[in-house]
Design an enzyme around this catalytic site. Structure first.
Site, short mmCIF file in Angstrom:
data_model
loop_
_atom_site.label_atom_id
_atom_site.label_comp_id
_atom_site.label_asym_id
_atom_site.label_seq_id
_atom_site.Cartn_x
_atom_site.Cartn_y
_atom_site.Cartn_z
N GLU A 194 1.50 6.38 -0.89
CA GLU A 194 1.01 5.58 -2.02
C GLU A 194 -0.42 6.03 -2.26
O GLU A 194 -1.28 5.86 -1.40
CB GLU A 194 1.11 4.09 -1.70
CG GLU A 194 0.74 3.18 -2.85
CD GLU A 194 -0.60 2.53 -2.65
OE1 GLU A 194 -1.54 2.90 -3.40
OE2 GLU A 194 -0.70 1.68 -1.77
N CYS A 214 -5.83 -0.28 -5.33
CA CYS A 214 -5.02 0.80 -5.88
C CYS A 214 -4.25 0.35 -7.11
O CYS A 214 -3.83 1.19 -7.92
CB CYS A 214 -4.07 1.34 -4.82
SG CYS A 214 -3.00 0.07 -4.08
#
Length: 514
Positions: free
Chosen positions: A256, A295
């Site tokens: 990720e 994020c």
């Protein structure tokens, strides 16, 4: 200054070098040091596989779920300590610390409850059996079994608690021992949590290993059958993918990484209203929560051309009310970045994007509270504008991992979707509208390029879970530059830590699997 030891092969061990120093991002004061120089990492990993793996696989899914519940109880009992560490090491206000600490505990508790309902032991059936012969005398049953390796969890600096437990929960529930490598800058919180869990003795020996400091040598210690779960930059992910253990030996890797997420205001909300107000609130929250170090934060705000000036004014006015500085001051609503190095990186990114943008809210003019701008890692929020987003390629390519977003006008819905996709693959897009058809179309148009599409209509504006909040019930991950991986999503998270196999045989023989 405290030296944070590593927990390997069943004992606490100090590194043999000076290590790296963790600092208070407001004052620069040294807090702790981490180092793993001289550790026998291959032996530590082998011990985790043999001892921890065997102990976990001997338990049913429901029994492992009960272990997760006890881990969550240990963490809940030590909350106050964790909030103090987050304040000192991450520079976050209490509300931002809660996103990390409470989010980690909630996710772990969710998997404890979810796993309690699993009746299987040893394997999970993957669909019904299919016949391979005309008379049904020969069939194939697909099953999923826990990997017999370990899971190396390499986490990012922004979520030392949540990033750890959202990976650890599904791995341990699957029956796979974990080796935790927290990001160095904020490793203190992860270290404290792991230490409390180990001291409580709630997990079998070998189920949990902790390595702090450099990641050098960790991937060399992996073996075929292991799993690598990584959160961080796309550049680091590329290096990990090129490592022989991943590229040659087949270590399964989930990543990720970077993400230029967007928020999209529907054409129906150009003149204002509930959907418009919801976008403004969420944009301000995502710019400022954890100082933009998420994020999943909104990096690009897409609005109809007619709403550009109105949105710029509304968002800038709300940002002007955000007090920035030392979280120890009760008036402060937004703390610091995690380090001076991050401060410098974010400031460089702001200047790079500013060169091709108009400044709609200038964070450089904000006076910090109880924080020296020459020492602290504080950066006030910024809002930039790209009146011609097609002529500003950097705004779709460079992620500034801090409190900044760029407002962009679009011509029509097709143009909006095109701009959203220019993020090259993102974790999340949120859509704000009172037009059901537009919401549905947006979901289908954006689903292939975004891991999650967050629809916010007026009736959901006050109860939705948030653009940037990652819930364990929903998948987390995204295509392209977002890493191409998947985490969470309920029981879907277990797939990373299982191997699927096709078992062929006579029906009466296959029944013995159960």
């Amino acid at each position: 200054m405290e030296r944070l030891h590593n927990y390997v092969a069943g004992q606490w061990q100090a590194g043999q070098g000076d290590g790296a120093v963790l600092r208070d991002p407001l004052s620069g004061a040294a807090l702790a040091a981490v180092d793993n120089t001289g550790l026998d990492l291959p032996a530590a990993c082998d011990w985790a596989r043999r001892t921890g793996g065997a102990a976990l696989r001997a338990l049913s899914y429901a029994e492992r779920a009960a272990l997760l519940g006890r881990v969550a109880e240990v963490l809940q009992a030590n909350r106050d300590k964790y909030y103090d560490i987050a304040l000192r090491n991450s520079g976050t206000v209490k509300q931002d610390s809660a996103v990390d600490i409470e989010g980690g505990i909630y996710t772990l508790s969710y998997y404890a409850k979810l796993g309690a309902g699993l009746a299987e032991r040893g394997f999970r059936a993957d669909g019904p059996a299919d016949t391979l012969a005309r008379d049904g005398a020969y069939q194939v049953q697909h099953i999923a079994v826990p990997v017999r390796g370990l899971a190396l969890l390499i986490n990012a600096f922004n979520f030392p608690s949540w990033g750890l437990w959202e990976k650890a929960g599904p791995a341990l529930l699957s029956g796979v021992p974990i080796v935790v490598k927290p990001a160095t800058a904020t490793a203190w919180l992860a270290h404290a949590m792991v230490a409390d869990v180990l001291a409580a003795g709630v997990l079998p020996a070998g189920a949990l290993t902790l390595v702090c400091g450099s990641s050098a040598g960790l991937l060399d210690a992996l073996a075929p059958g292991d799993v690598l779960s990584f959160t961080g930059s796309s550049d680091t992910a590329a290096l990990l993918r090129a490592h022989p253990r991943v590229a040659r030996d087949g270590v399964r890797m989930n990543a990720e990484t970077d993400s230029l997420n967007c928020a999209l205001l529907g054409p129906d909300a150009a003149e204002g209203g509930a959907a418009f107000d919801a976008l403004v609130r969420e944009a301000v929250r995502e710019i400022t929560v954890k100082s933009g170090q998420k994020c999943t934060a909104i990096r690009r705000i897409l609005v109809p051309r007619a709403a550009y000036a109105r949105a710029a004014e509304a968002i800038a006015a709300a940002l002007a009310d955000i007090a920035v500085g030392d979280p120890r001051n009760p008036a402060v609503r937004m703390g610091s970045l995690v380090s001076r190095a991050q401060h410098d990186d974010v400031q460089a990114g702001i200047q790079a994007l500013r060169a091709g943008s108009e400044v709609l809210f200038d964070g450089g003019r904000v006076q910090l509270l109880d924080a020296d701008p020459a020492i602290s890692a504080c950066v006030a929020p910024w809002l930039l504008g790209a009146p011609d987003p097609d002529a500003h390629p950097l705004a779709h390519d460079r992620e500034v991992f801090g409190p900044l977003a760029t407002l962009m006008p679009y011509r029509d819905a097709g143009h909006a979707y095109e701009l959203a996709r220019r993020g090259q693959g993102s974790l999340v897009a949120s859509v704000y509208s009172d037009d059901t058809a537009f919401l549905a179309r947006s979901a289908l148009e954006l689903a292939d390029s975004h891991g999650r599409v967050h629809l916010v209509s007026p009736e959901a504006a006050r109860t939705h879970t948030g653009h940037g909040n990652v819930m364990p019930q929903a998948l987390h991950g995204g295509p392209g530059r977002a890493g191409g991986g998947e985490e969470l999503g309920g029981l879907r998270a277990l797939a990373l830590y299982h191997r699927r196999a096709a078992i062929q045989g006579a029906p009466q023989r296959l029944q013995a699997l159960a």
